[in-house]
Write an enzyme that holds these catalytic residues in place. Sequence first.
Site, PDB file in Angstrom:
ATOM      1  N   SER A   1      -5.349  34.735   8.398  1.00  0.00           N
ATOM      2  CA  SER A   1      -6.104  33.872   9.746  1.00  0.00           C
ATOM      3  C   SER A   1      -4.709  33.413  10.643  1.00  0.00           C
ATOM      4  CB  SER A   1      -6.520  32.446   9.351  1.00  0.00           C
ATOM      5  OG  SER A   1      -6.760  31.591  10.403  1.00  0.00           O
TER       6      SER A   1
ATOM      7  N   TYR B   1      -5.853  25.104   3.660  1.00  0.00           N
ATOM      8  CA  TYR B   1      -6.036  26.276   4.335  1.00  0.00           C
ATOM      9  C   TYR B   1      -4.825  27.169   4.921  1.00  0.00           C
ATOM     10  CZ  TYR B   1      -9.310  29.149   7.334  1.00  0.00           C
ATOM     11  OH  TYR B   1      -9.554  30.459   7.888  1.00  0.00           O
TER      12      TYR B   1
HETATM   13  N1  LIG Z   1     -14.200  31.663  11.920  1.00  0.00           N
HETATM   14  C1  LIG Z   1     -12.867  31.611  12.140  1.00  0.00           C
HETATM   15  O1  LIG Z   1     -12.499  30.934  13.109  1.00  0.00           O
HETATM   16  C2  LIG Z   1     -11.731  32.204  11.359  1.00  0.00           C
HETATM   17  C3  LIG Z   1     -10.745  32.400  11.695  1.00  0.00           C
HETATM   18  C4  LIG Z   1      -9.695  33.055  10.933  1.00  0.00           C
HETATM   19  C5  LIG Z   1      -9.984  33.387   9.615  1.00  0.00           C
HETATM   20  N2  LIG Z   1     -11.008  33.164   9.286  1.00  0.00           N
HETATM   21  C6  LIG Z   1     -11.479  33.662   7.740  1.00  0.00           C
HETATM   22  O2  LIG Z   1     -12.565  34.765   7.756  1.00  0.00           O
HETATM   23  C7  LIG Z   1     -13.091  34.986   6.756  1.00  0.00           C
HETATM   24  C8  LIG Z   1     -14.749  34.943   6.976  1.00  0.00           C
HETATM   25  O3  LIG Z   1     -15.001  33.576   7.297  1.00  0.00           O
HETATM   26  P1  LIG Z   1     -16.129  33.133   8.352  1.00  0.00           P
HETATM   27  O4  LIG Z   1     -15.390  32.673   9.506  1.00  0.00           O
HETATM   28  O5  LIG Z   1     -16.963  34.559   8.838  1.00  0.00           O
HETATM   29  O6  LIG Z   1     -17.121  32.332   7.949  1.00  0.00           O
HETATM   30  P2  LIG Z   1     -18.570  32.283   7.046  1.00  0.00           P
HETATM   31  O7  LIG Z   1     -18.794  30.968   6.497  1.00  0.00           O
HETATM   32  O8  LIG Z   1     -19.380  32.398   8.339  1.00  0.00           O
HETATM   33  O9  LIG Z   1     -18.648  33.422   6.137  1.00  0.00           O
HETATM   34  C9  LIG Z   1     -17.767  33.352   4.893  1.00  0.00           C
HETATM   35  C10 LIG Z   1     -18.632  34.072   3.780  1.00  0.00           C
HETATM   36  O10 LIG Z   1     -18.120  34.111   2.881  1.00  0.00           O
HETATM   37  C11 LIG Z   1     -18.870  33.664   1.669  1.00  0.00           C
HETATM   38  N3  LIG Z   1     -18.375  33.137   0.589  1.00  0.00           N
HETATM   39  C12 LIG Z   1     -17.457  31.987   0.580  1.00  0.00           C
HETATM   40  N4  LIG Z   1     -16.985  31.844  -0.627  1.00  0.00           N
HETATM   41  C13 LIG Z   1     -17.371  32.778  -1.405  1.00  0.00           C
HETATM   42  C14 LIG Z   1     -16.945  33.096  -2.749  1.00  0.00           C
HETATM   43  N5  LIG Z   1     -16.533  32.433  -3.648  1.00  0.00           N
HETATM   44  N6  LIG Z   1     -17.559  34.303  -3.238  1.00  0.00           N
HETATM   45  C15 LIG Z   1     -18.329  35.048  -2.337  1.00  0.00           C
HETATM   46  N7  LIG Z   1     -18.541  34.878  -1.295  1.00  0.00           N
HETATM   47  C16 LIG Z   1     -18.164  33.684  -0.805  1.00  0.00           C
HETATM   48  C17 LIG Z   1     -19.800  32.701   2.304  1.00  0.00           C
HETATM   49  O11 LIG Z   1     -21.089  32.697   1.443  1.00  0.00           O
HETATM   50  C18 LIG Z   1     -20.158  33.357   3.642  1.00  0.00           C
HETATM   51  O12 LIG Z   1     -21.285  34.184   3.625  1.00  0.00           O
HETATM   52  C19 LIG Z   1     -12.725  33.607   5.875  1.00  0.00           C
HETATM   53  O13 LIG Z   1     -11.550  33.990   5.228  1.00  0.00           O
HETATM   54  C20 LIG Z   1     -12.097  32.646   6.928  1.00  0.00           C
HETATM   55  O14 LIG Z   1     -11.132  31.966   6.488  1.00  0.00           O
HETATM   56  C21 LIG Z   1     -12.152  32.526   9.829  1.00  0.00           C
END
Ligand SMILES: NC(=O)c1ccc[n+]([C@@H]2O[C@H](COP(=O)([O-])OP(=O)(O)OC[C@H]3O[C@@H](n4cnc5c(N)ncnc54)[C@H](O)[C@@H]3O)[C@@H](O)[C@H]2O)c1
Length: 422
Positions: free
Chosen positions: A293, A306
């Site tokens: 991130s 985080y």
């Molecule tokens: N959305 C943002 O602004 C953003 C920015 C930077 C990084 N990220 C990163 O992107 C990645 C995806 O997140 P997102 O934003 O799409 O969120 P999201 O919540 O939409 O998707 C995350 C998915 O991961 C699954 N998950 C969580 N814990 C799990 C586990 N222990 N085992 C299996 N599956 C699991 C959840 O069920 C969900 O489907 C994450 O690592 C997040 O930190 C997100």
Amino acid sequence: THVGAFLRTGSLAARLRQAAASWYIGFFQLPRVPELAWRAGVAGRAIARRERVPRPATRDGLNGLDLYRANISGVRGDGRTDVPTQVLAPTRDRYVTPALAASAAEFVPGLRFREVAGGHWLPRERPDVVARCVREHISASPPLPTRESPTSDARVGHPRTRWTGKVVLVTGAASGIGRAVAEGFAQRGARIVAVDRNPTEAPGEGGRAFQVDVTDVAAMEALADEVCAEIGVPDVVVNNAGIAVSGPFLAHSVQDWQDIVDVNLMGVVHGCRIFAARMRDRGEGGHLVNVASAAAFTPTTFLPAYCTTKSAVLMLSECLRAELAPDDIGVTALCPGFLPTGIAASARFVGVDDPAERQRSTDRLLKRRPYPLRKVAAAVITAVERNRPVQLVTVESRAAYAVSKLAPGVLRRIARTPVPNL
Ligand SMILES: NC(=O)c1ccc[n+]([C@@H]2O[C@H](COP(=O)([O-])OP(=O)(O)OC[C@H]3O[C@@H](n4cnc5c(N)ncnc54)[C@H](O)[C@@H]3O)[C@@H](O)[C@H]2O)c1
């Protein structure tokens, strides 16, 4: 014939690269000198030193000269064949570029073309990989294609896109970035292994979905065994599953830390460890994408745990990239800024009076960001194709990365500014 076709149709850059690599073919055409070089031991010693392989036998060298001369001057017919054929193209071959190896497709319907991590002397370097590729080729099921029955298995046959038939595993594939990345690879023809702790589906054709928690090491090992046996060793693994805990450091409990480290860091560690080992044993390269991130290089007062896990993922990716490079396994750390996903809706908010309300308001705020997630998928795919170490996504991520390198004090000052509602 095959080389001739390549010289007619290949791009100028590919032809020049191959011409530079083929200098020795001209040398082999000289009368008597090459024989003398082999008999005097000069050629064998030079090959052993340059290629770091045991010195080839003089008899093999002399036979090789005969073979080259016959191949260059004595080709008959149009070079086409219906015999099921597989080309193994070593990625670090100094003499045969992958472009030349792939151009054999013009002469063989349904050519099976595989890039393999290694050099020109692959049969000596990785006899296990060559033997396995031969076994798989011979026993390929469904039967190898003929002109009458072209294959539907994209791994067999001239690749239609770079991704056709490749296996891409994505964790956290039920939602947000993971789902978009899975869909992006599926649209390009890849077979998707979609993994999530919630029920999910694999987009595209020929994929599979698994309900697995990335923190469960035994379940991840079992997943890898099943995927590798039934679908194949993934060509790309996207370690994307992640969660957020938001609030000041002093409001985080030990359990908050444990939970976020287990998913965001250890989940990525398990994915890398379990699948990189299988990629390396397979010997055909691969790629790991670890979702970090912009938080990895942006200190904040509202996401301390985080940010810490994401920073660790970034450094893990850098270390692993160096270690796995000799096996042609690339590693990319993905660093997006704010994206409209479900992450806030499942985030834990600590140190606030009304966590549920804070969760709702943050979710609303994040979802207002007008950033199509298919752009994130496109960025991931480009990063893999170009083997980028770090892939930034969104303008604030790019800006923060530049400032973190050039003037980190600015980010420290910004971190002290109170941020309402996060
Ligand atoms: N959305 C943002 O602004 C953003 C920015 C930077 C990084 N990220 C990163 O992107 C990645 C995806 O997140 P997102 O934003 O799409 O969120 P999201 O919540 O939409 O998707 C995350 C998915 O991961 C699954 N998950 C969580 N814990 C799990 C586990 N222990 N085992 C299996 N599956 C699991 C959840 O069920 C969900 O489907 C994450 O690592 C997040 O930190 C997100």
